[in-house]
Design a protein around this motif. Structure first.
Motif: not given
Length: 76
Positions: A61-76
């Motif tokens: 399987a092709a997998v993309v892993v991302e590391v972020w410096d904070g929590l996601p911000r959701f709008s809507g």
């Protein structure tokens, strides 16, 4: 707003319908892979480990892993 720190594309070998992402020091894991994973559940989360289920028995399987410096911000 959270910023992307790192993004990596991987090719992961799936065997018996599943694979896991886990801490590199597996001695500190409360439950070693594949113990306690639920067959057929897409994502099982454990401390230091994520188990993924696939409809395919054995494949790569092709997998993309991302590391972020904070929590996601959701709008809507």
């Amino acid at each position: 707003m959270a910023q992307l720190v790192r993004r990596q594309q991987l090719r992961v070998r799936v065997a018996y319908h599943g694979f896991a992402l886990q801490e590199s020091d597996d001695a500190s894991l409360a439950v070693p892979y594949p113990d306690e994973t639920e067959f057929g559940t897409y994502l099982n989360a454990f401390p230091g480990r994520l188990d993924f289920y696939s409809a395919g028995h054995t494949h790569t399987a092709a997998v993309v892993v991302e590391v972020w410096d904070g929590l996601p911000r959701f709008s809507g």
